[in-house]
Write a protein that holds these residues in place. Structure first.
Motif, PDB file in Angstrom:
ATOM      1  N   PHE A  20      -5.076  39.694   7.484  1.00 35.35           N
ATOM      2  CA  PHE A  20      -4.193  39.061   8.476  1.00 35.35           C
ATOM      3  C   PHE A  20      -4.437  39.654   9.871  1.00 35.35           C
ATOM      4  N   SER A  21      -4.683  40.979   9.920  1.00 44.58           N
ATOM      5  CA  SER A  21      -4.958  41.621  11.211  1.00 44.58           C
ATOM      6  C   SER A  21      -6.242  41.056  11.812  1.00 44.58           C
ATOM      7  N   LEU A  24      -5.526  37.651  13.123  1.00 46.11           N
ATOM      8  CA  LEU A  24      -4.745  37.725  14.377  1.00 46.11           C
ATOM      9  C   LEU A  24      -5.629  38.183  15.543  1.00 46.11           C
ATOM     10  N   SER A  60       1.922  36.640  19.233  1.00 44.63           N
ATOM     11  CA  SER A  60       0.990  37.585  18.587  1.00 44.63           C
ATOM     12  C   SER A  60       1.428  39.038  18.788  1.00 44.63           C
ATOM     13  N   GLY A  63       3.560  39.595  16.060  1.00 45.34           N
ATOM     14  CA  GLY A  63       2.707  39.591  14.864  1.00 45.34           C
ATOM     15  C   GLY A  63       2.083  40.959  14.634  1.00 45.34           C
ATOM     16  N   TRP A  64       1.573  41.567  15.716  1.00 44.64           N
ATOM     17  CA  TRP A  64       0.974  42.910  15.599  1.00 44.64           C
ATOM     18  C   TRP A  64       2.010  43.941  15.186  1.00 44.64           C
ATOM     19  N   CYS A  66       4.720  43.433  13.557  1.00 50.78           N
ATOM     20  CA  CYS A  66       5.091  43.124  12.176  1.00 50.78           C
ATOM     21  C   CYS A  66       4.042  43.694  11.203  1.00 50.78           C
ATOM     22  N   LEU A  67       2.774  43.487  11.510  1.00 52.98           N
ATOM     23  CA  LEU A  67       1.705  43.981  10.635  1.00 52.98           C
ATOM     24  C   LEU A  67       1.693  45.510  10.597  1.00 52.98           C
ATOM     25  N   CYS A  97      11.131  41.162  14.638  1.00 52.54           N
ATOM     26  CA  CYS A  97       9.860  40.543  15.067  1.00 52.54           C
ATOM     27  C   CYS A  97       9.833  39.074  14.675  1.00 52.54           C
ATOM     28  N   CYS A  98      10.278  38.778  13.441  1.00 52.60           N
ATOM     29  CA  CYS A  98      10.321  37.378  12.979  1.00 52.60           C
ATOM     30  C   CYS A  98      11.266  36.575  13.870  1.00 52.60           C
ATOM     31  N   ALA A 101       9.637  36.004  17.276  1.00 45.81           N
ATOM     32  CA  ALA A 101       8.543  35.027  17.125  1.00 45.81           C
ATOM     33  C   ALA A 101       9.139  33.624  16.969  1.00 45.81           C
ATOM     34  N   ALA A 122       9.542  31.086  10.665  1.00 44.83           N
ATOM     35  CA  ALA A 122       9.734  32.488  11.099  1.00 44.83           C
ATOM     36  C   ALA A 122      11.198  32.891  10.952  1.00 44.83           C
TER      37      ALA A 122
END
Lengths: 150, 75
Positions: A20-21, A24, A60, A63-64, A66-67, A97-98, A101, A122
């Motif tokens: 996923f990273s 992204l 994003s 997203g980062w 979150c990851l 984060c969700c 987003a 999300a």
């Protein structure tokens, strides 16, 4: 679940996070070009390129985060630090984060309506993570009670 | 309002060390220390039974209820 199976499961999830990273990162590097092609193919106005790219780049960031939080969470679980306050903080961070987003895609949905579906997805993800966070919080309280039962 | 654990009083009466008592009742010295310092949230009947057996006493000799209201009146 056996220890080997549990370790494999955690490793598989860590590998998924890496995949996923990579996706992204590719989106961050090439989103502008991909969206340009997409907008040209769909015959949409050129002004949509900047709007859609802006929405994707803003999302994003979350997203980062979150990851990163998911990576830390899994590393904690791998180290057998499961019912710990730090994991609750990480889950709370993922939920926020969700939520952010979802807000970004909600805004983006006004000029590109399919983003509304991403926003709903999300927001729903935020809901699930918050429930898991509440379960974790309750489990930590129960564990501390159990640890102090002599 | 709290429950006070008077294990150290009984230990002194029976002249038994914390390490020895912990070994006899089958708990770790760290857990016995938690119990002695009233940091425990609960005590199992099996632990209480073992304590009463080793210290030759009744549960009431080990546990004492302290009411805040009574404490305030006495002050």
């Amino acid at each position: 679940m056996g220890k080997v199976t549990k370790d494999m499961s955690i490793r598989l999830t860590l590998a998924c996070i890496l995949v996923f990273s990579a996706v992204l990162l590719a989106a961050d590097l090439f989103a502008f070009r991909w969206i340009g092609w997409y907008v040209a193919w769909r015959g949409m106005g050129r002004e949509n390129v900047a709007r859609m790219t802006g929405t994707l780049y803003a999302a994003s960031v979350f997203g980062w985060l979150c990851l990163w939080a998911l990576w830390r969470l899994l590393k904690n679980i791998q180290a057998e630090v499961v019912f710990d306050g730090s994991n609750v903080r990480l889950l709370r961070m993922i939920a926020w984060c969700c939520a952010f987003a979802a807000l970004v895609f909600l805004g983006g949905g006004f000029f590109y309506p399919p983003f509304f579906f991403v926003a709903v997805a999300a927001a729903f993800m935020m809901l699930i993570v918050r429930v898991v966070k509440n379960v974790f919080q309750q489990a930590i309280e129960m564990k501390s009670e159990l640890d102090l039962t002599i | 309002m709290k429950i006070i654990v008077n294990i150290d009083v009984m230990m002194a009466k029976r002249k038994i060390s914390a390490g020895e008592l912990a070994e006899r009742i089958g708990i770790t010295p760290a857990n016995l220390s938690i119990l002695k310092n009233s940091k425990a949230k609960a005590i199992r009947f099996s632990t209480l039974m073992a304590l009463c057996h080793e210290l030759r006493c009744q549960p009431g000799d080990l546990l004492e209820f302290q009411d805040d209201a009574e404490e305030d009146v006495s002050k």
